[in-house]
Design an enzyme around this catalytic site. Structure first.
Site, PDB file in Angstrom:
ATOM      1  N   HIS A 316     -10.333   0.514   1.407  1.00 58.26           N
ATOM      2  CA  HIS A 316     -11.808   1.094   1.784  1.00 58.26           C
ATOM      3  C   HIS A 316     -12.503   0.536   0.431  1.00 58.26           C
ATOM      4  O   HIS A 316     -11.728   0.621  -0.695  1.00 58.26           O
ATOM      5  CB  HIS A 316     -11.431   2.662   1.514  1.00 58.26           C
ATOM      6  CG  HIS A 316     -12.798   3.375   2.147  1.00 58.26           C
ATOM      7  ND1 HIS A 316     -13.986   3.666   1.355  1.00 58.26           N
ATOM      8  CD2 HIS A 316     -13.120   3.692   3.393  1.00 58.26           C
ATOM      9  CE1 HIS A 316     -14.792   4.089   2.138  1.00 58.26           C
ATOM     10  NE2 HIS A 316     -14.249   4.127   3.329  1.00 58.26           N
ATOM     11  N   ASP A 373      -9.098   5.496   9.872  1.00 57.47           N
ATOM     12  CA  ASP A 373      -8.791   4.871  11.288  1.00 57.47           C
ATOM     13  C   ASP A 373      -7.271   4.636  11.592  1.00 57.47           C
ATOM     14  O   ASP A 373      -6.798   4.154  12.422  1.00 57.47           O
ATOM     15  CB  ASP A 373      -9.645   3.618  11.268  1.00 57.47           C
ATOM     16  CG  ASP A 373     -11.149   3.716  11.194  1.00 57.47           C
ATOM     17  OD1 ASP A 373     -11.436   4.608  11.973  1.00 57.47           O
ATOM     18  OD2 ASP A 373     -11.567   3.004  10.480  1.00 57.47           O
TER      19      ASP A 373
END
Ligand code: CMC
Length: 432
Positions: A316, A373
């Site tokens: 991320h 996710d």
């Protein structure tokens, strides 16, 4: 309504630029969580220089009072409330209200907002005919973006960001209709009749009804499963200046309307590095399972950067410790699978991949952790949502965030058009 600026100029620090012997003092801006930025808004006017920041990793594009993230500590808060508390105690609609209007709703406000959502849940009958024009295998994200833009044609009187009552209606209209459009795009893709929404059902249950009910049989989903999907929507509801939200703000800055700004956000979300990652995770796990390769062999391929293979659902831009949303989703994943009595080999594989990656020097060094996710697709699969619809679910969840950012930008004190500059690297003057 003008948003009060929550940040302040901090006079304790002195920062200046030294260019060719000339000193240019720069202001420091400090947020309410003590994040500090150098204000370069006068840089070009004063020095004729610009900054260059590929991918915007060091650029604050705006001041915002909606969501706070501390990537080092794994903190995510909507309007000050920790994501863990909202995921446990709030509903998606309460969370949406909080994001859009700034405070959790009182009982009366919640009832009123629910009524607005109910009033707005149908799409114009003529809009239903648009679905007939799409081929059966059309990607639901393409349908969603097109149909949200199409709403502009059916609702010409929407631009009312400054007026609270009308804005609440606009927000409810978009949140409610996107759910109807999303379910319709799925029904179209499987050749089933489109279900009308039902006013007696709450937001998430109504979506599941539109997805799965048959003409002769209502799909009565277990409340725990409804809660799990509601929680997924809450976890996706906002994430400050990510790619799609920045896109919404970018489009909104040209004074484009709410619908078309959000349609652009949906398109940005579709990409595999952003919202499309939840689909890619399932594809990756399925391919790995079918290949018979070991987890280590697969990770070695990633580490060799073979033909752009990445560990999808990992890494991320902001979180460099853990993604708090991933932790909540991982827990919900076990609950849902247990409740539905499902043994999913993909879940076992995901757990093995996570454990192995987290002890591997490549991932440790680069601070790569599972993101939101990584596990969400496994829950969605268990609920019966097809893989092509995963990013659509993300879009439904992100809607309150997009609406809140659109409004924040449009009601800010100095809403200038977003217009970055560039360093030109092409040919110099040549003649025809
Ligand atoms: N697998 C393998 N290596 C990775 C990964 C990954 N998932 N993510 C980053 N890296 C490596 C990358 O190759 C680079 O290595 P090196 O320094 O040797 O060149 C280093 O880590 C830094 O990567 P980056 O591309 O500069 O990082 P970024 O901040 O630009 O990208 C990201 C962030 C999320 C796009 C990226 O981590 C990624 O591609 N992850 C996989 C896709 C994914 O799961 N996306 C969902 C993000 S969370 C939900 C959302 O926002 O939609």
């Amino acid at each position: 309504m003008k948003q009060a600026s929550q940040s302040k100029k901090n006079t304790n620090k002195n920062i200046s630029l030294l260019i060719d012997g000339a000193v240019y003092p720069l202001d420091i801006v400090t947020g309410t969580e003590q994040e500090v930025a150098i204000d370069i808004s006068r840089l070009r006017a004063d020095t004729n220089l610009i900054t260059l920041d590929d991918g915007y990793g060091n650029t604050g594009s705006c001041k915002s009072a909606i969501t706070f993230i501390d990537g080092e500590k794994g903190i995510l808060r909507y309007r000050g409330y920790p994501i863990e508390e909202l995921a446990k105690h709030a509903t998606f609609i309460e969370t949406a209200y909080l994001l859009i209007f700034g405070e959790l709703p009182k009982e009366e406000q919640l009832l009123q907002f629910r009524k607005l959502l109910n009033d707005q849940q149908f799409i114009h009958e003529d809009m239903r005919h648009h679905f007939e024009g799409f081929p059966a295998n059309a990607p639901p994200m393409a349908i969603l973006a097109s149909m949200v833009n199409t709403l502009c044609c059916f609702q010409p009187d929407f631009l009312s960001a400054d007026e609270d009552t009308l804005f609440a209606e606009d927000a409810a209209r978009l949140m409610s209709k996107i759910r109807t459009i999303a379910a319709a795009s799925y029904r179209k893709s499987v050749g089933s009749p489109i279900n009308y929404p039902r006013s007696d059902l709450r937001y998430t249950e109504n979506f599941l009804h539109m997805m799965f009910s048959l003409p002769h049989q209502f799909s009565d989903t277990d409340p725990e499963i409804v809660k799990a999907l509601d929680q997924i929507l809450i976890l996706h509801a906002d994430h400050e200046q990510n790619c799609s939200t920045s896109t919404v703000r970018m489009v909104a800055s040209s004074q484009a309307n709410l619908y078309t700004s959000v349609a652009a956000g949906i398109s940005a979300l579709w990409g595999p590095l952003h919202g499309g990652a939840n689909t890619e995770v399932i594809k990756m796990l399925t391919a790995l399972l079918e290949s018979g390769d070991s987890v280590q062999t697969f990770l070695d391929k990633i580490k060799r950067k073979e033909s752009g293979v990445r560990l999808m659902g990992f890494g991320h831009r902001v979180y460099k410790n853990f993604d708090p949303r991933a932790q909540i989703i991982k827990e919900a994943c076990s609950t849902v699978l247990q409740k539905l009595n499902i043994q999913d080999p993909l879940l076992e594989l995901a757990i093995e991949l996570e454990e192995t990656a987290l002890t591997d020097e490549y991932f440790i060094e680069r601070k790569l952790y599972p993101n939101v996710d990584f596990y969400s697709g496994i829950i969605l699969r268990a609920i019966g949502i097809p893989t092509e619809m995963f990013t659509v679910i993300f879009a439904i969840g992100r809607m309150p965030g997009w609406i809140a950012h659109w409004r924040e930008l449009r009601t800010s004190e100095n809403p200038r058009i977003y217009r970055p500059r560039q360093i030109y690297t092409g040919e110099t003057l040549r003649h025809y």
